[in-house]
Scaffold this motif. Structure first.
Motif, short mmCIF file in Angstrom:
data_model
loop_
_atom_site.label_atom_id
_atom_site.label_comp_id
_atom_site.label_asym_id
_atom_site.label_seq_id
_atom_site.Cartn_x
_atom_site.Cartn_y
_atom_site.Cartn_z
N LYS A 68 -54.99 -87.76 -7.10
CA LYS A 68 -55.70 -88.09 -5.87
C LYS A 68 -55.14 -87.29 -4.68
O LYS A 68 -55.88 -86.97 -3.75
CB LYS A 68 -55.60 -89.58 -5.56
CG LYS A 68 -56.28 -90.48 -6.58
CD LYS A 68 -56.06 -91.94 -6.21
CE LYS A 68 -56.69 -92.87 -7.24
NZ LYS A 68 -56.44 -94.30 -6.91
N VAL A 69 -53.85 -86.98 -4.73
CA VAL A 69 -53.22 -86.26 -3.63
C VAL A 69 -53.78 -84.84 -3.53
O VAL A 69 -54.06 -84.35 -2.43
CB VAL A 69 -51.69 -86.23 -3.79
CG1 VAL A 69 -51.05 -85.42 -2.66
CG2 VAL A 69 -51.14 -87.66 -3.80
N SER A 70 -53.95 -84.18 -4.66
CA SER A 70 -54.49 -82.82 -4.66
C SER A 70 -55.90 -82.80 -4.08
O SER A 70 -56.26 -81.91 -3.29
CB SER A 70 -54.50 -82.25 -6.08
OG SER A 70 -53.18 -82.12 -6.58
N THR A 71 -56.70 -83.78 -4.46
CA THR A 71 -58.07 -83.88 -3.92
C THR A 71 -58.03 -84.08 -2.41
O THR A 71 -58.81 -83.45 -1.67
CB THR A 71 -58.81 -85.04 -4.59
OG1 THR A 71 -58.82 -84.87 -6.01
CG2 THR A 71 -60.24 -85.14 -4.07
N ARG A 72 -57.13 -84.93 -1.97
CA ARG A 72 -56.99 -85.18 -0.53
C ARG A 72 -56.54 -83.92 0.20
O ARG A 72 -57.07 -83.59 1.27
CB ARG A 72 -55.96 -86.30 -0.32
CG ARG A 72 -55.54 -86.57 1.12
CD ARG A 72 -56.57 -87.32 1.89
NE ARG A 72 -56.07 -87.70 3.20
CZ ARG A 72 -56.85 -88.13 4.19
NH1 ARG A 72 -58.16 -88.24 3.99
NH2 ARG A 72 -56.34 -88.46 5.34
N MET A 73 -55.60 -83.20 -0.36
CA MET A 73 -55.09 -81.99 0.28
C MET A 73 -56.17 -80.91 0.36
O MET A 73 -56.27 -80.20 1.37
CB MET A 73 -53.88 -81.46 -0.49
CG MET A 73 -52.63 -82.33 -0.34
SD MET A 73 -52.02 -82.41 1.35
CE MET A 73 -51.61 -80.69 1.64
N GLU A 74 -56.97 -80.77 -0.68
CA GLU A 74 -58.06 -79.79 -0.65
C GLU A 74 -59.06 -80.14 0.45
O GLU A 74 -59.55 -79.26 1.17
CB GLU A 74 -58.76 -79.76 -2.01
CG GLU A 74 -57.91 -79.13 -3.12
CD GLU A 74 -58.56 -79.27 -4.48
OE1 GLU A 74 -59.72 -79.77 -4.54
OE2 GLU A 74 -57.93 -78.89 -5.48
N TYR A 75 -59.35 -81.40 0.58
CA TYR A 75 -60.28 -81.87 1.62
C TYR A 75 -59.73 -81.57 3.02
O TYR A 75 -60.45 -81.04 3.88
CB TYR A 75 -60.50 -83.37 1.42
CG TYR A 75 -61.15 -84.09 2.57
CD1 TYR A 75 -62.49 -83.86 2.89
CD2 TYR A 75 -60.44 -85.04 3.31
CE1 TYR A 75 -63.09 -84.55 3.94
CE2 TYR A 75 -61.04 -85.72 4.36
CZ TYR A 75 -62.37 -85.47 4.67
OH TYR A 75 -62.97 -86.14 5.71
N LEU A 76 -58.45 -81.87 3.25
CA LEU A 76 -57.85 -81.63 4.56
C LEU A 76 -57.69 -80.14 4.85
O LEU A 76 -57.87 -79.70 5.99
CB LEU A 76 -56.49 -82.33 4.64
CG LEU A 76 -56.52 -83.86 4.64
CD1 LEU A 76 -55.11 -84.42 4.66
CD2 LEU A 76 -57.31 -84.40 5.82
N THR A 77 -57.36 -79.37 3.81
CA THR A 77 -57.22 -77.92 4.00
C THR A 77 -58.55 -77.30 4.41
O THR A 77 -58.61 -76.42 5.29
CB THR A 77 -56.73 -77.26 2.70
OG1 THR A 77 -55.44 -77.80 2.36
CG2 THR A 77 -56.60 -75.75 2.87
N ASP A 78 -59.63 -77.78 3.82
CA ASP A 78 -60.95 -77.28 4.20
C ASP A 78 -61.26 -77.60 5.66
O ASP A 78 -61.80 -76.76 6.39
CB ASP A 78 -62.01 -77.89 3.28
CG ASP A 78 -63.41 -77.42 3.61
OD1 ASP A 78 -63.67 -76.21 3.47
OD2 ASP A 78 -64.24 -78.25 4.03
N LEU A 79 -60.90 -78.80 6.08
CA LEU A 79 -61.11 -79.18 7.48
C LEU A 79 -60.25 -78.33 8.42
O LEU A 79 -60.72 -77.86 9.47
CB LEU A 79 -60.78 -80.66 7.68
CG LEU A 79 -61.76 -81.67 7.06
CD1 LEU A 79 -61.22 -83.08 7.21
CD2 LEU A 79 -63.13 -81.56 7.71
N GLN A 80 -58.99 -78.10 8.03
CA GLN A 80 -58.09 -77.30 8.86
C GLN A 80 -58.59 -75.86 8.98
O GLN A 80 -58.54 -75.27 10.05
CB GLN A 80 -56.68 -77.34 8.25
CG GLN A 80 -56.01 -78.67 8.39
CD GLN A 80 -54.74 -78.78 7.56
OE1 GLN A 80 -54.47 -77.92 6.71
NE2 GLN A 80 -53.97 -79.83 7.77
N ASP A 81 -59.06 -75.31 7.86
CA ASP A 81 -59.60 -73.94 7.90
C ASP A 81 -60.83 -73.87 8.79
O ASP A 81 -61.03 -72.89 9.54
CB ASP A 81 -59.96 -73.47 6.49
CG ASP A 81 -58.74 -73.24 5.62
OD1 ASP A 81 -57.62 -73.14 6.19
OD2 ASP A 81 -58.89 -73.16 4.38
#
Length: 275
Positions: free
Chosen positions: A254-267
């Motif tokens: 679940k953490v990897s999924t969360r990080m991908e989601y936040l990274t997309d927002l940050q980008d």
């Protein structure tokens, strides 16, 4: 011995509970203490220390330390009292204190309360983190890091005077982590009591002398003692970092999924520059 000290069904007074936490956190140091020195450190009378020892089945402190020497030898005992010329140096004392404190912090992972804290922080839909005064920054950092691992994390500083975010939440699906240390923030104890009475699970990260710690559902004690003028935050940060990693491990993919989601927002918003 350690299991007796950590027995929460013993019906102890507040002074006895403080002594139990002190003994559990300083087993290696007890051979170099006296009933009077322990009383001074904990803030109780020597008579109370003697009575507490007898409740554990020991007539005097030396009876306990002899048992500890026979059953739990520690390299820390060998270092105590054997200082050379460098041992009087403040940096050497500070290093020794940090090593001792970190060793005690890492011992938390084998205890039921640690697993309870990890489960609450990983599984409760809403997690609130509160800290005040000089610990405010540490609490804010922990909440920010935990928010990267999972959604539904909020930091509380009480600046609005109400803590409405906490009490407006679905209480049975929320937990509150309070980080406190000497001198104790008046708000911390009041918040713990009010949250507990509202049905919100309370996790305490504080030192063994904290007067409100018994209010919490889960108690993680931070030794935080060192050879410096101010109480050290090293062990507090270490405990929280260890707790964060344990929550991440519990959450798994679940953490990897969360990080991908936040990274997309940050980008998308361009807050971070990778060049």
């Amino acid at each position: 011995m350690l299991s007796r000290l950590q027995d929460e069904e013993a019906g102890r007074t507040q002074s006895e509970a403080m002594l139990a936490r002190f003994f559990a956190a300083h087993l290696d140091d007890l051979p170099f203490e006296t009933a009077a020195s322990i009383a001074k450190r904990v803030g109780v009378s020597a008579v109370t220390v003697g009575r507490f020892l007898r409740s554990l089945g020991y007539q005097r402190l030396t009876d306990l330390t002899q048992e500890l020497r026979g059953h739990a030898p520690s390299s820390a005992w060998q270092l105590k009292g054997s200082e050379n010329g460098n041992g009087s140096n403040i940096q050497a004392k500070q290093l020794k204190a940090h090593v001792d404190n970190l060793t005690r912090v890492f011992a938390h992972v084998d205890r039921p309360e640690w697993r309870d804290a990890v489960k609450l922080l990983a599984e409760q839909p809403q997690v609130f983190v509160a800290s005040f005064q000089n610990l405010r920054g540490i609490g804010h950092y922990f909440a920010s890091q935990l928010d990267y691992a999972r959604a539904g994390v909020r930091f509380l500083d009480g600046q609005d005077g109400t803590f409405a975010d906490l009490f407006d939440a679905e209480r049975r699906r929320s937990c509150l982590l309070i980080i406190d240390s000497r001198r104790y923030a008046r708000k911390a104890g009041l918040l713990a009591e009010r949250a507990k009475s509202a049905g919100i699970k309370v996790i305490a990260v504080t030192d063994i002398y904290c007067p409100w710690i018994e209010t919490a559902d889960v108690r993680l004690t931070d030794p935080g003692e060192g050879e410096v003028f101010w109480d050290s935050a090293v062990s507090t940060v270490a405990l929280l970092e260890l707790l964060l990693e344990a929550v991440i491990e519990h959450l798994g993919p679940k953490v990897s999924t969360r990080m991908e989601y936040l990274t997309d927002l940050q980008d998308g918003f361009g807050d971070f520059d990778d060049t």
